[in-house]
Design an enzyme around this catalytic site. Structure first.
Site, mmCIF file in Angstrom:
data_model
loop_
_atom_site.group_PDB
_atom_site.id
_atom_site.type_symbol
_atom_site.label_atom_id
_atom_site.label_comp_id
_atom_site.label_asym_id
_atom_site.label_seq_id
_atom_site.Cartn_x
_atom_site.Cartn_y
_atom_site.Cartn_z
ATOM 1 N N ARG A 59 0.823 -1.225 0.000
ATOM 2 C CA ARG A 59 0.000 0.000 0.000
ATOM 3 C C ARG A 59 0.848 1.262 0.000
ATOM 4 O O ARG A 59 0.443 2.276 0.567
ATOM 5 C CB ARG A 59 -0.953 0.018 1.206
ATOM 6 C CG ARG A 59 -2.045 -1.026 1.161
ATOM 7 C CD ARG A 59 -3.188 -0.584 0.271
ATOM 8 N NE ARG A 59 -4.112 -1.688 0.019
ATOM 9 C CZ ARG A 59 -5.217 -1.917 0.712
ATOM 10 N NH1 ARG A 59 -5.549 -1.112 1.679
ATOM 11 N NH2 ARG A 59 -5.980 -2.928 0.413
ATOM 12 N N ARG A 88 -6.518 11.125 -6.195
ATOM 13 C CA ARG A 88 -7.790 10.418 -6.071
ATOM 14 C C ARG A 88 -8.956 11.399 -6.195
ATOM 15 O O ARG A 88 -9.966 11.092 -6.846
ATOM 16 C CB ARG A 88 -7.874 9.649 -4.751
ATOM 17 C CG ARG A 88 -9.034 8.655 -4.748
ATOM 18 C CD ARG A 88 -9.233 7.985 -3.423
ATOM 19 N NE ARG A 88 -9.524 8.944 -2.369
ATOM 20 C CZ ARG A 88 -9.844 8.623 -1.128
ATOM 21 N NH1 ARG A 88 -9.895 7.355 -0.772
ATOM 22 N NH2 ARG A 88 -10.089 9.558 -0.234
ATOM 23 N N TYR A 99 -14.691 -12.177 -0.330
ATOM 24 C CA TYR A 99 -15.405 -10.929 -0.645
ATOM 25 C C TYR A 99 -16.607 -11.190 -1.550
ATOM 26 O O TYR A 99 -17.663 -10.580 -1.395
ATOM 27 C CB TYR A 99 -14.452 -9.919 -1.300
ATOM 28 C CG TYR A 99 -13.422 -9.372 -0.334
ATOM 29 C CD1 TYR A 99 -13.711 -8.287 0.496
ATOM 30 C CD2 TYR A 99 -12.163 -9.946 -0.225
ATOM 31 C CE1 TYR A 99 -12.774 -7.799 1.396
ATOM 32 C CE2 TYR A 99 -11.217 -9.469 0.673
ATOM 33 C CZ TYR A 99 -11.534 -8.387 1.478
ATOM 34 O OH TYR A 99 -10.607 -7.912 2.373
ATOM 35 N N ASP A 123 -6.733 -3.013 -7.623
ATOM 36 C CA ASP A 123 -7.264 -3.658 -6.422
ATOM 37 C C ASP A 123 -7.597 -5.109 -6.729
ATOM 38 O O ASP A 123 -7.914 -5.445 -7.877
ATOM 39 C CB ASP A 123 -8.517 -2.932 -5.909
ATOM 40 C CG ASP A 123 -8.822 -3.336 -4.473
ATOM 41 O OD1 ASP A 123 -8.190 -2.785 -3.565
ATOM 42 O OD2 ASP A 123 -9.677 -4.229 -4.279
ATOM 43 N N ARG A 133 -3.495 6.405 1.065
ATOM 44 C CA ARG A 133 -4.070 7.602 1.689
ATOM 45 C C ARG A 133 -3.157 8.329 2.655
ATOM 46 O O ARG A 133 -3.442 9.465 3.014
ATOM 47 C CB ARG A 133 -5.380 7.229 2.393
ATOM 48 C CG ARG A 133 -6.529 7.022 1.434
ATOM 49 C CD ARG A 133 -7.722 6.397 2.117
ATOM 50 N NE ARG A 133 -7.411 5.026 2.493
ATOM 51 C CZ ARG A 133 -8.229 4.231 3.190
ATOM 52 N NH1 ARG A 133 -9.387 4.689 3.594
ATOM 53 N NH2 ARG A 133 -7.877 2.999 3.480
HETATM 54 O O1 1CP Z 1 0.095 0.411 -3.170
HETATM 55 C C1 1CP Z 1 -0.309 -0.751 -3.306
HETATM 56 O O2 1CP Z 1 -0.109 -1.649 -2.472
HETATM 57 C C2 1CP Z 1 -1.015 -1.123 -4.604
HETATM 58 C C3 1CP Z 1 -2.425 -1.093 -4.643
HETATM 59 C C4 1CP Z 1 -3.307 -2.016 -3.830
HETATM 60 C C5 1CP Z 1 -3.168 -3.382 -3.502
HETATM 61 C C6 1CP Z 1 -1.980 -4.295 -3.727
HETATM 62 C C7 1CP Z 1 -4.565 -1.611 -3.346
HETATM 63 C C8 1CP Z 1 -5.097 -0.248 -3.453
HETATM 64 N N1 1CP Z 1 -5.213 -2.712 -2.832
HETATM 65 C C9 1CP Z 1 -4.389 -3.796 -2.883
HETATM 66 C C10 1CP Z 1 -4.667 -5.176 -2.463
HETATM 67 C C11 1CP Z 1 -5.890 -5.459 -1.676
HETATM 68 N N2 1CP Z 1 -7.149 -4.903 -1.780
HETATM 69 C C12 1CP Z 1 -5.958 -6.486 -0.708
HETATM 70 C C13 1CP Z 1 -4.819 -7.424 -0.372
HETATM 71 C C14 1CP Z 1 -3.820 -6.813 0.534
HETATM 72 C C15 1CP Z 1 -4.310 -6.480 1.931
HETATM 73 O O3 1CP Z 1 -4.648 -7.390 2.697
HETATM 74 O O4 1CP Z 1 -4.305 -5.273 2.238
HETATM 75 C C16 1CP Z 1 -7.261 -6.500 -0.183
HETATM 76 C C17 1CP Z 1 -7.803 -7.415 0.892
HETATM 77 C C18 1CP Z 1 -8.015 -5.504 -0.875
HETATM 78 C C19 1CP Z 1 -9.452 -5.191 -0.700
HETATM 79 C C20 1CP Z 1 -9.658 -3.794 -0.317
HETATM 80 N N3 1CP Z 1 -9.526 -2.745 -1.178
HETATM 81 C C21 1CP Z 1 -9.870 -3.263 0.975
HETATM 82 C C22 1CP Z 1 -10.037 -4.080 2.262
HETATM 83 C C23 1CP Z 1 -11.488 -4.212 2.565
HETATM 84 C C24 1CP Z 1 -11.858 -5.012 3.800
HETATM 85 O O5 1CP Z 1 -12.725 -4.506 4.530
HETATM 86 O O6 1CP Z 1 -11.370 -6.145 4.018
HETATM 87 C C25 1CP Z 1 -9.922 -1.868 0.852
HETATM 88 C C26 1CP Z 1 -10.176 -0.857 1.928
HETATM 89 C C27 1CP Z 1 -9.674 -1.559 -0.512
HETATM 90 C C28 1CP Z 1 -9.555 -0.218 -1.129
HETATM 91 C C29 1CP Z 1 -8.189 0.188 -1.500
HETATM 92 N N4 1CP Z 1 -7.367 -0.537 -2.348
HETATM 93 C C30 1CP Z 1 -6.191 0.146 -2.551
HETATM 94 C C31 1CP Z 1 -6.260 1.358 -1.785
HETATM 95 C C32 1CP Z 1 -5.205 2.415 -1.746
HETATM 96 C C33 1CP Z 1 -7.508 1.363 -1.134
HETATM 97 C C34 1CP Z 1 -8.056 2.469 -0.256
HETATM 98 C C35 1CP Z 1 -9.024 3.231 -1.100
HETATM 99 C C36 1CP Z 1 -9.001 4.701 -0.940
HETATM 100 O O7 1CP Z 1 -8.242 5.417 -1.624
HETATM 101 O O8 1CP Z 1 -9.832 5.185 -0.153
#
Ligand code: 1CP
Length: 343
Positions: free
Chosen positions: A25, A38, A152, A75, A29
């Protein structure tokens, strides 16, 4: 040509005095420039599907910190969307999807051959990045592991205990197995296309692997990873794969050998000394600094960074956190971590 990129050298098994470093990540944010881009895109999904802006946020942490790797901004939930699930994000809460819990829900999904209709902008992001990244920076593509993506798709949202997915796996195994198989095949196609577009390494995120125990871990975490890695190795020989069966505990032992992964990423629930003795003996490992240090900083961050670097210094290691950096992290702490690694 001899491989000069530090991350690729670690994945090839080279032991380095200063390990390569990147952060899960790392585009996110906690960075003001990410929040600005964003806002320009409108919302998170519009950002993911806008190749110019997605490439821009991927590059932001590379410019700011000079990480050894960039991870494609996208994502894990885009593949379910490409398979026909509805996907939206509720601000302040997280992702929501239409659910798959019956044979009829499963039958309404699309086939693997249709995914590029939705995912082609992601491949364009990869192409832009492979042109624009500095020569020393490795480009990592990624996807979710079938079990994690299925949790999911079945629950329609993130869950603490993955209860709905565990329920379906015991109450309607034919539908559950068909869903795992569809995601597995879709992931092979999706990662292959990322590699064809220029990803040099791919990572498979199994964020919820830790809730699978015993035979269920073997069947739904290990086997799908093995199937994906075997297929990718056949299609794209020499492209390394990082596997992240998060919170696998003792199941980290032997995971690389059993699946063919070139590197196993470690969360921060295992000790570095234990992992060096039990996991790194089989090859490269990545991780395992607790993300909370990026919020709290101070001498504890420096000490812990140096301790982890030292613990893994006798084998190939990629420095990283044990999970993603959180939105409340202080960007200055990232530089402190990097300085502690690079000395
Ligand atoms: O910078 C990076 O790492 C690249 C981008 C990236 C990656 C590799 C994002 C952007 N998401 C992911 C993987 C991801 N997405 C995973 C696997 C890794 C982990 O466990 O963190 C998972 C489970 C998700 C699903 C997801 N997407 C969640 C979790 C939801 C939950 O309740 O379990 C969330 C909050 C997101 C949104 C998201 N994805 C990425 C970002 C930066 C965000 C936040 C969104 C925003 O800008 O508000």
């Amino acid at each position: 040509m001899a491989e000069t990129k530090k991350l690729m050298r670690a994945l090839a098994g080279e032991v380095q005095d200063v390990p390569p470093v990147w952060m899960m990540r790392q585009a996110g944010r906690y960075l003001p420039e990410y929040r600005a881009t964003r806002a320009q895109a409108g919302d998170f999904l519009s950002l993911c599907y806008n190749p110019e802006l997605a490439a821009e946020v991927t590059l932001q942490p590379i410019r700011r910190y000079g990480f050894d790797a960039a991870i494609l901004f996208a994502d894990i939930l885009l593949l379910p969307q490409a398979l026909g699930a509805d996907l939206w994000f509720v601000t302040g809460e997280g992702p929501r999807l239409s659910t798959v819990t019956t044979q009829a829900d499963f039958d309404a999904l699309k086939g693997v051959g249709d995914i590029d209709e939705v995912l082609s902008p992601i491949y364009e992001t990869v192409r832009i990045l492979s042109r624009e990244l500095p020569a020393e920076t490795t480009l990592i593509g990624f996807a979710g592991a079938p079990w994690t993506v299925a949790t999911y798709m079945i629950a329609g949202r993130g869950t603490k205990d993955q209860g709905p997915a565990h329920a379906l796996r015991t109450e309607n195994q034919p539908v559950f197995d068909a869903l795992i198989d569809l995601i597995t095949k879709g992931t092979i196609e999706y990662l292959s296309k990322q590699i064809e577009a220029g990803a040099e390494v791919v990572k498979i995120f199994d964020s919820w692997a830790g809730s699978l125990k015993g035979e269920a871990f073997e069947r739904y975490a290990l086997q799908p990873a093995k199937e994906i890695i075997t297929a990718l190795n056949a299609r794209h020989p020499g492209v390394p794969v990082i596997a992240f069966p998060r919170e696998a505990g003792d199941n980290y032992i032997g995971f690389a050998k059993a699946t063919g992964a070139d590197c196993v990423a470690l969360d921060n629930s295992v000790s570095a000394d234990w992992a060096a003795a039990n996991v790194q003996v089989d090859g490269c490992v990545q991780g395992n600094l607790a993300p909370g240090h990026m919020v709290t900083g101070g001498q504890a961050l420096i000490d812990e960074t140096k301790r982890i670097k030292q613990a893994f210094s006798k084998g190939p290691h990629i420095f990283n956190l044990g999970h993603g950096i959180t939105p409340d992290a202080n960007p200055d702490n990232v530089q402190i971590m990097i300085d502690a690694i690079r000395g």
